[in-house]
Write a protein that holds these residues in place. Structure first.
Motif, PDB file in Angstrom:
ATOM      1  N   PRO A  30       0.791  -1.241   0.000  1.00  0.00           N
ATOM      2  CA  PRO A  30       0.000   0.000   0.000  1.00  0.00           C
ATOM      3  C   PRO A  30       0.818   1.284   0.000  1.00  0.00           C
ATOM      4  O   PRO A  30       0.320   2.328  -0.429  1.00  0.00           O
ATOM      5  CB  PRO A  30      -0.840  -0.106   1.290  1.00  0.00           C
ATOM      6  CG  PRO A  30      -0.220  -1.193   2.089  1.00  0.00           C
ATOM      7  CD  PRO A  30       0.465  -2.097   1.140  1.00  0.00           C
ATOM      8  N   ASN A  31       2.082   1.227   0.464  1.00  0.00           N
ATOM      9  CA  ASN A  31       2.895   2.445   0.489  1.00  0.00           C
ATOM     10  C   ASN A  31       3.154   2.993  -0.914  1.00  0.00           C
ATOM     11  O   ASN A  31       3.498   4.151  -1.074  1.00  0.00           O
ATOM     12  CB  ASN A  31       4.233   2.186   1.207  1.00  0.00           C
ATOM     13  CG  ASN A  31       5.053   1.120   0.518  1.00  0.00           C
ATOM     14  OD1 ASN A  31       4.556   0.054   0.208  1.00  0.00           O
ATOM     15  ND2 ASN A  31       6.310   1.399   0.254  1.00  0.00           N
ATOM     16  N   LEU A  32       2.966   2.142  -1.941  1.00  0.00           N
ATOM     17  CA  LEU A  32       3.180   2.608  -3.309  1.00  0.00           C
ATOM     18  C   LEU A  32       2.066   3.541  -3.770  1.00  0.00           C
ATOM     19  O   LEU A  32       2.214   4.254  -4.759  1.00  0.00           O
ATOM     20  CB  LEU A  32       3.249   1.406  -4.268  1.00  0.00           C
ATOM     21  CG  LEU A  32       4.324   0.359  -4.006  1.00  0.00           C
ATOM     22  CD1 LEU A  32       4.240  -0.752  -5.047  1.00  0.00           C
ATOM     23  CD2 LEU A  32       5.707   0.991  -4.035  1.00  0.00           C
ATOM     24  N   LEU A  34      -0.196   5.401  -1.405  1.00  0.00           N
ATOM     25  CA  LEU A  34      -0.764   6.321  -0.413  1.00  0.00           C
ATOM     26  C   LEU A  34      -0.354   7.774  -0.626  1.00  0.00           C
ATOM     27  O   LEU A  34      -1.124   8.685  -0.333  1.00  0.00           O
ATOM     28  CB  LEU A  34      -0.360   5.854   1.001  1.00  0.00           C
ATOM     29  CG  LEU A  34      -1.040   6.558   2.165  1.00  0.00           C
ATOM     30  CD1 LEU A  34      -2.561   6.369   2.092  1.00  0.00           C
ATOM     31  CD2 LEU A  34      -0.510   6.035   3.496  1.00  0.00           C
ATOM     32  N   GLY A  35       0.860   8.006  -1.132  1.00  0.00           N
ATOM     33  CA  GLY A  35       1.350   9.385  -1.180  1.00  0.00           C
ATOM     34  C   GLY A  35       1.582   9.890   0.230  1.00  0.00           C
ATOM     35  O   GLY A  35       1.808   9.088   1.140  1.00  0.00           O
ATOM     36  N   PHE A  36       1.516  11.219   0.414  1.00  0.00           N
ATOM     37  CA  PHE A  36       1.675  11.757   1.768  1.00  0.00           C
ATOM     38  C   PHE A  36       0.481  11.298   2.599  1.00  0.00           C
ATOM     39  O   PHE A  36      -0.657  11.504   2.227  1.00  0.00           O
ATOM     40  CB  PHE A  36       1.732  13.281   1.715  1.00  0.00           C
ATOM     41  CG  PHE A  36       2.545  13.848   2.836  1.00  0.00           C
ATOM     42  CD1 PHE A  36       3.788  14.420   2.597  1.00  0.00           C
ATOM     43  CD2 PHE A  36       2.088  13.799   4.146  1.00  0.00           C
ATOM     44  CE1 PHE A  36       4.545  14.924   3.638  1.00  0.00           C
ATOM     45  CE2 PHE A  36       2.836  14.297   5.178  1.00  0.00           C
ATOM     46  CZ  PHE A  36       4.072  14.864   4.930  1.00  0.00           C
ATOM     47  N   GLN A  37       0.755  10.648   3.724  1.00  0.00           N
ATOM     48  CA  GLN A  37      -0.341  10.053   4.505  1.00  0.00           C
ATOM     49  C   GLN A  37      -1.342  11.111   4.954  1.00  0.00           C
ATOM     50  O   GLN A  37      -0.974  12.055   5.650  1.00  0.00           O
ATOM     51  CB  GLN A  37       0.223   9.329   5.731  1.00  0.00           C
ATOM     52  CG  GLN A  37      -0.862   8.613   6.520  1.00  0.00           C
ATOM     53  CD  GLN A  37      -0.303   7.752   7.646  1.00  0.00           C
ATOM     54  OE1 GLN A  37       0.784   7.221   7.548  1.00  0.00           O
ATOM     55  NE2 GLN A  37      -1.071   7.618   8.708  1.00  0.00           N
TER      56      GLN A  37
ATOM     57  N   ILE B 166       7.762  -1.741   4.860  1.00  0.00           N
ATOM     58  CA  ILE B 166       6.709  -1.011   4.132  1.00  0.00           C
ATOM     59  C   ILE B 166       6.504   0.366   4.756  1.00  0.00           C
ATOM     60  O   ILE B 166       6.439   1.385   4.054  1.00  0.00           O
ATOM     61  CB  ILE B 166       5.392  -1.826   4.138  1.00  0.00           C
ATOM     62  CG1 ILE B 166       5.551  -3.084   3.281  1.00  0.00           C
ATOM     63  CG2 ILE B 166       4.218  -0.966   3.657  1.00  0.00           C
ATOM     64  CD1 ILE B 166       4.380  -4.045   3.362  1.00  0.00           C
ATOM     65  N   GLN B 170       7.282   4.069   3.166  1.00  0.00           N
ATOM     66  CA  GLN B 170       6.243   5.110   3.182  1.00  0.00           C
ATOM     67  C   GLN B 170       6.800   6.420   3.741  1.00  0.00           C
ATOM     68  O   GLN B 170       6.607   7.490   3.163  1.00  0.00           O
ATOM     69  CB  GLN B 170       5.057   4.615   4.028  1.00  0.00           C
ATOM     70  CG  GLN B 170       4.013   5.685   4.348  1.00  0.00           C
ATOM     71  CD  GLN B 170       3.242   6.140   3.122  1.00  0.00           C
ATOM     72  OE1 GLN B 170       3.143   5.414   2.129  1.00  0.00           O
ATOM     73  NE2 GLN B 170       2.709   7.353   3.165  1.00  0.00           N
ATOM     74  N   ARG B 173       9.276   8.077   1.448  1.00  0.00           N
ATOM     75  CA  ARG B 173       8.555   8.702   0.331  1.00  0.00           C
ATOM     76  C   ARG B 173       7.973  10.043   0.768  1.00  0.00           C
ATOM     77  O   ARG B 173       7.999  11.028   0.011  1.00  0.00           O
ATOM     78  CB  ARG B 173       7.432   7.780  -0.160  1.00  0.00           C
ATOM     79  CG  ARG B 173       7.933   6.585  -0.963  1.00  0.00           C
ATOM     80  CD  ARG B 173       6.863   5.495  -1.093  1.00  0.00           C
ATOM     81  NE  ARG B 173       7.450   4.238  -1.506  1.00  0.00           N
ATOM     82  CZ  ARG B 173       7.604   3.874  -2.786  1.00  0.00           C
ATOM     83  NH1 ARG B 173       7.208   4.665  -3.746  1.00  0.00           N
ATOM     84  NH2 ARG B 173       8.168   2.722  -3.092  1.00  0.00           N
ATOM     85  N   GLU B 174       7.457  10.076   1.992  1.00  0.00           N
ATOM     86  CA  GLU B 174       6.921  11.343   2.520  1.00  0.00           C
ATOM     87  C   GLU B 174       8.042  12.365   2.702  1.00  0.00           C
ATOM     88  O   GLU B 174       7.840  13.563   2.460  1.00  0.00           O
ATOM     89  CB  GLU B 174       6.194  11.101   3.851  1.00  0.00           C
ATOM     90  CG  GLU B 174       4.864  10.381   3.655  1.00  0.00           C
ATOM     91  CD  GLU B 174       4.268   9.866   4.936  1.00  0.00           C
ATOM     92  OE1 GLU B 174       4.925   9.936   5.995  1.00  0.00           O
ATOM     93  OE2 GLU B 174       3.120   9.367   4.890  1.00  0.00           O
TER      94      GLU B 174
END
Ligand SMILES: [Fe+2]
Lengths: 74, 189
Positions: A30-32, A34-37, B166, B170, B173-174
């Motif tokens: 899912p991290n691929l 989501l973008g900025f959470q 994971i 994430q 990436r942020e």
């Protein structure tokens, strides 16, 4: 919601020495996607989160081997 | 400075005496995309990255040491009472003659850890992209180890470690999103 796995069908020859694997799969966690959470995503309880490895339900993506899947009929 | 808590981040239980699994797990101990590489890569990059993401590198780099400790526990449990014969049968004979049953920073093929596995380019985007790639490679390594293992207790701990990769990916990436953000479109959560 995204799917955690994608597949493709590689070419195989009738003369390949090993039994062909006709469908190949790969993880797409899912991290691929989501973008900025964003704020206020659903959470696990603290106890569940410690087991899952994340507080955030949308980021939880457990991986099972084909062996484990066959055993548990997943 | 660090504060040490004398417990594992996640319980490690091993249900079978299987030194062969230790041979595979060592990839995450002293391999290119293993936990040692991860910890040293992130903690070292902190000095030349914008302030906003230094804390993230400290947090994740520190957590990687907690993962390293989990992997060490797994390897130790799987090999501590293995006889030379069992080590040989598991393909660990070359390891045994050099190290007995001691742990060593090497990959699954017995190649010792090297700093060439990690980079510090001094360019924040290049470094963070390396970190994202490292997390995805570690995630994949955990998948392949889970595929090779029929130890359900061990796989439970490995699933936890994969999930953490994971989350790390994430967050990196942020971090890229933060660093590439245009000032006027600033968003705070
Ligand atoms: Fe990580």
């Amino acid at each position: 919601m995204s799917t955690p796995e994608k597949s493709y069908y590689p070419y195989y020859s009738p003369y390949d020495p090993c039994k062909p694997i006709k469908v190949k799969t790969y993880s797409t966690p899912p991290n691929l996607y989501l973008g900025f959470q964003p704020p206020n995503l659903p959470q696990f309880s603290p106890k569940e989160a410690l087991r899952a490895g994340t507080l955030w339900k949308p980021l939880y993506d457990p991986y099972y081997s084909p062996y484990e899947k066959a055993k548990e009929g997943r | 400075m660090w504060v040490y808590e004398k417990k594992l981040q996640y319980p490690v239980r091993v249900s079978t005496c299987n030194p062969m699994l230790a041979k595979y797990l060592v990839e995450q101990y002293g391999g290119a995309d293993g936990e040692l590489s991860a910890a040293l890569r992130y903690l070292n990059q902190r000095y030349t990255i914008p302030d906003k993401v230094i804390g993230l590198l400290t947090d994740i780099g520190t957590e990687e040491f907690a993962h390293l400790e989990m992997i060490a526990t797994m390897v130790f449990k799987l090999t501590k009472d293995a006889t030379p014969e069992q080590m040989k049968a598991a393909g660990l004979d070359a390891h045994y003659v050099n190290h007995d049953n001691a742990l060593y920073y090497e990959n699954a093929g017995g190649v010792p850890w090297t700093a060439t596995y990690i980079q510090a380019k001094g360019d924040p985007i290049a470094d963070l992209y390396e970190d994202i790639a490292a997390e995805e490679k570690a995630r994949a390594t955990y998948q392949w180890i889970i595929n090779m293992s029929d130890d359900t207790d061990l796989n439970d701990s490995l699933r936890f470690l994969r999930e953490r990769e994971i989350i790390h990916s994430q967050r990196f990436r942020e971090a890229v999103e933060i660093l590439k953000g245009e000032k006027e479109k600033k968003k705070f959560f």
